[in-house]
Scaffold this motif. Sequence first.
Motif, PDB file in Angstrom:
ATOM      1  N   LEU A  30       0.793  -1.782   0.383  1.00 35.41           N
ATOM      2  CA  LEU A  30       0.202   0.047   0.175  1.00 35.41           C
ATOM      3  C   LEU A  30       0.773   1.429   0.462  1.00 35.41           C
ATOM      4  O   LEU A  30       2.045   1.151   0.460  1.00 35.41           O
ATOM      5  CB  LEU A  30      -1.402  -0.441   1.423  1.00 35.41           C
ATOM      6  N   THR A  31       0.711   2.673  -0.937  1.00 39.02           N
ATOM      7  CA  THR A  31       1.412   3.352  -1.207  1.00 39.02           C
ATOM      8  C   THR A  31      -0.101   4.580  -0.916  1.00 39.02           C
ATOM      9  O   THR A  31      -0.487   4.617  -1.576  1.00 39.02           O
ATOM     10  CB  THR A  31       1.763   3.617  -2.402  1.00 39.02           C
ATOM     11  N   GLU A  32       0.992   5.907  -0.136  1.00 37.87           N
ATOM     12  CA  GLU A  32       0.121   6.619   0.332  1.00 37.87           C
ATOM     13  C   GLU A  32       0.320   7.519  -1.224  1.00 37.87           C
ATOM     14  O   GLU A  32       1.313   8.347  -0.937  1.00 37.87           O
ATOM     15  CB  GLU A  32       0.159   7.761   1.331  1.00 37.87           C
ATOM     16  N   GLY A  34      -1.337  11.147  -1.425  1.00 39.03           N
ATOM     17  CA  GLY A  34      -1.426  12.230  -1.107  1.00 39.03           C
ATOM     18  C   GLY A  34      -2.342  12.941  -2.009  1.00 39.03           C
ATOM     19  O   GLY A  34      -2.905  12.533  -3.196  1.00 39.03           O
ATOM     20  N   CYS A  58      -7.032   2.600  -6.444  1.00 38.90           N
ATOM     21  CA  CYS A  58      -7.347   3.520  -5.501  1.00 38.90           C
ATOM     22  C   CYS A  58      -8.126   3.987  -4.999  1.00 38.90           C
ATOM     23  O   CYS A  58      -9.050   4.255  -5.282  1.00 38.90           O
ATOM     24  CB  CYS A  58      -6.027   5.071  -6.016  1.00 38.90           C
ATOM     25  N   SER A  60     -10.519   6.209  -1.620  1.00 37.07           N
ATOM     26  CA  SER A  60     -10.349   7.028  -1.429  1.00 37.07           C
ATOM     27  C   SER A  60     -11.901   7.148  -0.667  1.00 37.07           C
ATOM     28  O   SER A  60     -12.717   6.358  -0.894  1.00 37.07           O
ATOM     29  CB  SER A  60     -10.275   8.951  -1.808  1.00 37.07           C
TER      30      SER A  60
END
Length: 280
Positions: A30-32, A34, A58, A60
Amino acid sequence: MVYNYQTSGSGQLPMETVRTFFPETWIWQLTEVGDSGSAQVPVTVPDTITSWETEAFCLSSKGLGLAPPAQLTVFQPFFLELSLPYSIIRGEIFELKATVFNYLSKCIMVKVTPAPSLDYTLKASSDDQYSSCLCANGRKTFKWILTPSVLGLLNITVSAEAEASQTVCDNEIVSVPERGRIDTVTRSLLVQAEGTEKTETYSWLLCPKSDSLSEEVDLTLPKDVIEGSARSSVSVIGDILGRALRNLDGLLQMPYGCGEQNMAILSPNIYILQYLENTE
């Protein structure tokens, strides 16, 4: 891939590619991203000569985003490939095969050498030829008879080297690549014991009243146990449903068939959901 450089008084020796990392799947993380919606993730490509297909999505608070699939090809013009099964039984006769591929534009003289090991013995195959011409877009398979001497996981290492030679191959003098002249591959092979596996399980429900609690058990092996095959393990779980939770994929079921079958099959799904909700 790992590249080794060695120098001597006469200059630089051949560069060797050492490949040991061969996963079936790759990159589960998992990667944020931004506010920009993008991120750079540095990774090390596995050593498998293959094409990887990547997929990403992704999440959100505003919805779900899907990225189109992308392909990444891992390749080198001169490489070695080992053909191994997942496991063999001790005492079986196993033929180790190493195939060398040459995608260079010129012919080379290739020499294939297995690394010595105390875990197994290698016997030359019938052809007994481990140096050969290999021209552009060609491949050559080399074989040995492998006999393991230990149980468990053993590593097999084989190297292929493009040598300098005055031999004429396909009406041309063989060439030597400037880089990647030696390709070394290490793969694992599981050696299992002969006979029929038998497992005995002991379980205790322990309720400690102080800081420590001990429990003793005698492990008695059968008289006809195969030497070197016995093993034992201990696990401690602080939740009465902990063992079931570690195997949720085996409890969850997909619906199929008629209604009566579904009611019986899907009931564990409801119990699992209730447990996860109550324990958060």
